[in-house]
Write an enzyme that holds these catalytic residues in place. Structure first.
Site, mmCIF file in Angstrom:
data_model
loop_
_atom_site.group_PDB
_atom_site.id
_atom_site.type_symbol
_atom_site.label_atom_id
_atom_site.label_comp_id
_atom_site.label_asym_id
_atom_site.label_seq_id
_atom_site.Cartn_x
_atom_site.Cartn_y
_atom_site.Cartn_z
ATOM 1 C CB THR A 98 -0.922 0.022 1.235
ATOM 2 O OG1 THR A 98 -0.128 0.069 2.431
ATOM 3 C CG2 THR A 98 -1.818 -1.205 1.259
ATOM 4 C CG ASP A 223 11.677 8.052 -0.221
ATOM 5 O OD1 ASP A 223 10.795 7.186 -0.146
ATOM 6 O OD2 ASP A 223 12.814 7.834 -0.674
ATOM 7 C CE LYS A 227 13.565 4.924 0.176
ATOM 8 N NZ LYS A 227 13.981 5.285 -1.198
#
Length: 340
Positions: A98, A223, A227
Site C-alpha cells: 500500500t 522519503d 529510510k
C-alpha cells in the site's frame, strides 16, 4: 508439492509488479523449492479479487489497468476491502504494497499487525509504518513467531538490509552513508549535466514519471529520512523515530551552486547519514569519481564495518518490477526459513 498462498494488499505500481514477478518466477520457485506460489487475494483501496484456488496474475494486471477496479475481475471480483480482505480467504504471506503514509502509517500498520495476530508472515515495501512504528511491528512479529521482511522499503533493488543481516553478520555496522532516493539523484544529476534550473528539471522528471505529481516526499528529503529511520533500527540497532532525523531537501539547490561545485571537482547529492552520532538527510558536496558519483535513479550506500572496512552497494532505487524483485527476494527468504 506445497502451495504458498499470497495476499497482495495494494495494487498500484508495486503491487502489480509483485503479480508480474510471481508470474515470471513461479516455475523457477517450483523447481528449486518445490513450492507452488498462488495469489489468492488482491486488494486496492476500494475493491478486491479473491479466489482460494488462485488468481491469474496477468488477468489481474489487465483488469486493473483497463477498468481501474479489481472488482471487475471475472467471477472472483469483490467489493471487500481493507482489513476484511485478510479474513476473506486463507493465505500464508501478506505482500504489503500500500502507499507510504508518514502521518500515521496506515493502512500498512493495521494490516501488518492483523497479519501477525493471525500468525501470517509479512513482506512489505512500505516505509511509513516502519519509520513510525518499527519496534511495535517487530515485537508483534516476534510474539506471534512470524517472519517480517522489508528489504524493498529502503533501496529498491539495492541490497542493504539483507546484506547487513545475512552477508555481514560477523561485522558490527558502525555507520551507513549513501544516496537513498532515486528521484532527487535524477534531478541533481540532470541539473549537473544540463545546467538546468531546479524548477525545469523537476518538471521534466514529472513528465517522465520519475517524480510524483506531488514530489514533496522525495525532494524535501522525507522519503530518505524514513529510510534512515528503518536502517537505524534494523541495521545499527538505534531505536530511532522519524522526528530524530535532521532533514533538509533539495528544493533550494540552484544551478549556480551546482556549477560552482562542479568547477571545484565536486557534485551536490542528497546524502543520508545513519550513525550513532548523527541521523541526517541533507545536500552535501561529494567528490567526483567517488562512490557517490552516480547518475540517474540509482541508489548507493557505504556500510562502514569493524572487520570488513567499507562495503559499498549500488542499485536501481525505484520502479515497479525492480521494487517487486526485492519483495520476491524477501519471499524466498521466508520460503527458505519455513522449509528448514
Amino acid at each position: 508439492m506445497k502451495d504458498l498462498k499470497l495476499c497482495i494488499m495494494g495494487f498500484g505500481a508495486v503491487g502489480q509488479g509483485v503479480a508480474k514477478v510471481v508470474s515470471l518466477k513461479k516455475e523457477t520457485i517450483k523447481d528449486i523449492y518445490n513450492i507452488n506460489l498462488k495469489i489468492v487475494s488482491v486488494a486496492d483501496s476500494s475493491s478486491s479479487a479473491i479466489c482460494e484456488d488462485g488468481l491469474n496474475e496477468d488477468e489481474l494486471i489487465k483488469v486493473k489497468n483497463e477498468t481501474g477496479k479489481l472488482s471487475d475481475y471475472p467471477e472472483y471480483g469483490s467489493n471487500i476491502s481493507g482489513l476484511d480482505v485478510l479474513d476473506a480467504c486463507d493465505y500464508d504471506v501478506l505482500m504489503e504494497a500500500t502507499p507510504t503514509n508518514i502521518k500515521d502509517g496506515e493502512p500498512a500498520r493495521s494490516l501488518t499487525l492483523k497479519a501477525f495476530g493471525d500468525g501470517k508472515d509479512v513482506v512489505t515495501s512500505n516505509k511509513g509504518h516502519l519509520a513510525l512504528n518499527y519496534q511495535e511491528l517487530l515485537d508483534a512479529a516476534n510474539e506471534n513467531d512470524c517472519i517480517f521482511k522489508f528489504e524493498a522499503s529502503v533501496g529498491g533493488t539495492m541490497p542493504i538490509i539483507n546484506l547487513a543481516q545475512e552477508t555481514l553478520p560477523a561485522n558490527k555496522i558502525e555507520s551507513i552513508i549513501g544516496i537513498l532516493n532515486g528521484t532527487t539523484n535524477y534531478i541533481l544529476s540532470r541539473m549537473t549535466s544540463e545546467g538546468t534550473s531546479y524548477e525545469d528539471t523537476l518538471k521534466e522528471s514529472q513528465e517522465l514519471g520519475i517524480a510524483e505529481t506531488n514530489p514533496t516526499q522525495d525532494v524535501e528529503g522525507i522519503d530518505a529520512a524514513c529510510k534512515t529511520v528503518i536502517l537505524a533500527n534494523s541495521v545499527l540497532g538505534i531505536p530511532a523515530k522519524y522526528e530524530d532525523v535532521k532533514v533538509k531537501g533539495i528544493s533550494d539547490i540552484t544551478s549556480e551552486a551546482i556549477s560552482l561545485a562542479d568547477k571545484q571537482g565536486y557534485l551536490i547529492k542528497l546524502i543520508a547519514e545513519v550513525s550513532p552520532d548523527n541521523l541526517e538527510v541533507s545536500p552535501r558536496l561529494v567528490k567526483k569519481g567517488s562512490p557517490y558519483d552516480i547518475n540517474g535513479t540509482l541508489n548507493m550506500a557505504t556500510l562502514k564495518t569493524d572487520l570488513s572496512g567499507e562495503v559499498t552497494v549500488m542499485g536501481i532505487g525505484a520502479g515497479s518490477v525492480e521494487t517487486a524483485s526485492a519483495m520476491m527476494t524477501d519471499l524466498i527468504h521466508v520460503i527458505r526459513i519455513r522449509n528448514n
